[in-house]
Design a protein around this motif. Sequence first.
Motif, PDB file in Angstrom:
ATOM      1  N   GLY A  43     -33.481  50.465  -2.637  1.00  0.00           N
ATOM      2  CA  GLY A  43     -32.272  50.697  -1.865  1.00  0.00           C
ATOM      3  C   GLY A  43     -31.544  51.952  -2.288  1.00  0.00           C
ATOM      4  O   GLY A  43     -31.096  52.746  -1.448  1.00  0.00           O
ATOM      5  N   VAL A  44     -31.423  52.152  -3.579  1.00  0.00           N
ATOM      6  CA  VAL A  44     -30.750  53.355  -4.091  1.00  0.00           C
ATOM      7  C   VAL A  44     -31.525  54.608  -3.711  1.00  0.00           C
ATOM      8  O   VAL A  44     -30.939  55.604  -3.263  1.00  0.00           O
ATOM      9  N   LEU A  45     -32.843  54.574  -3.867  1.00  0.00           N
ATOM     10  CA  LEU A  45     -33.652  55.745  -3.523  1.00  0.00           C
ATOM     11  C   LEU A  45     -33.572  56.061  -2.031  1.00  0.00           C
ATOM     12  O   LEU A  45     -33.482  57.237  -1.645  1.00  0.00           O
TER      13      LEU A  45
ATOM     14  N   VAL B   4     -31.431  59.572   2.320  1.00  0.00           N
ATOM     15  CA  VAL B   4     -30.653  59.766   3.541  1.00  0.00           C
ATOM     16  C   VAL B   4     -29.450  60.663   3.265  1.00  0.00           C
ATOM     17  O   VAL B   4     -29.146  61.567   4.050  1.00  0.00           O
ATOM     18  N   ASP B   5     -28.777  60.448   2.151  1.00  0.00           N
ATOM     19  CA  ASP B   5     -27.624  61.278   1.804  1.00  0.00           C
ATOM     20  C   ASP B   5     -28.036  62.743   1.637  1.00  0.00           C
ATOM     21  O   ASP B   5     -27.330  63.648   2.102  1.00  0.00           O
ATOM     22  N   ASP B   6     -29.168  62.992   0.970  1.00  0.00           N
ATOM     23  CA  ASP B   6     -29.664  64.372   0.808  1.00  0.00           C
ATOM     24  C   ASP B   6     -29.958  65.010   2.159  1.00  0.00           C
ATOM     25  O   ASP B   6     -29.631  66.182   2.388  1.00  0.00           O
TER      26      ASP B   6
ATOM     27  N   ALA C  46     -25.955  56.393   4.462  1.00  0.00           N
ATOM     28  CA  ALA C  46     -26.737  56.230   3.233  1.00  0.00           C
ATOM     29  C   ALA C  46     -26.659  54.786   2.738  1.00  0.00           C
ATOM     30  O   ALA C  46     -27.668  54.201   2.336  1.00  0.00           O
ATOM     31  N   ALA C  47     -25.461  54.213   2.779  1.00  0.00           N
ATOM     32  CA  ALA C  47     -25.303  52.820   2.344  1.00  0.00           C
ATOM     33  C   ALA C  47     -26.087  51.882   3.255  1.00  0.00           C
ATOM     34  O   ALA C  47     -26.765  50.961   2.783  1.00  0.00           O
TER      35      ALA C  47
ATOM     36  N   LEU D  69     -30.574  48.242   4.357  1.00  0.00           N
ATOM     37  CA  LEU D  69     -31.698  47.896   5.225  1.00  0.00           C
ATOM     38  C   LEU D  69     -33.035  48.002   4.495  1.00  0.00           C
ATOM     39  O   LEU D  69     -33.941  47.185   4.705  1.00  0.00           O
ATOM     40  N   THR D  70     -33.165  48.996   3.647  1.00  0.00           N
ATOM     41  CA  THR D  70     -34.397  49.128   2.860  1.00  0.00           C
ATOM     42  C   THR D  70     -34.561  47.943   1.920  1.00  0.00           C
ATOM     43  O   THR D  70     -35.659  47.380   1.799  1.00  0.00           O
TER      44      THR D  70
END
Length: 188
Positions: A44-46, A51-53, A138-139, A144-145
Amino acid sequence: MRQSGTVGFWRWRRNPLKRRSDVVEAWVLLIVAVLMLCGLPLAGVLAGLHVDDELQHQREERQRTTAVLAEDARAWQAGRYARYQATVRWKASDGTEHTAVADVGPESRAGSTTSIWTDGKGELTGEPPTEAQAASAAALAGVLTMGGAGALVLGAHWVVRLSLDRHRAVALDQEWARVGPQWGTRHA
């Protein structure tokens, strides 16, 4: 009386009744637990960082550009929430001329100017996401991931358990077919 500390780990203890499938099930359960506790949050963090990048890259690359309308605005979508479009022309930062159809105000006339967003190649694009929109996206991607990966892990665990249960049922049937006739028939 059993010790309460070892009840949950019966598959890991030495036991003459322990089957090979019990050991496989214990390892699968351990792997599932590690994936659920460590792997899902990491995934989830990755995903959120990726997405944020990507959205940060869009915010850096896209720029507001002034374009000149080549025609009067025309209704593209009628009704309560009407949208108006017109053909616009602009010059990219490298000097090349571009033409495209863009959303404009309802009163826009040929020869007037409007603001559009272009990408690094000078092509028409949408407005970049704000910081808040990027953080939300991003969140959401992270959640969802995690949910999707969790569903895959639990689905795989269910398939493995189903396979092990079928294997145990077949082994029990085979053993009963071998031992059952030795017990003879019982009369009431």
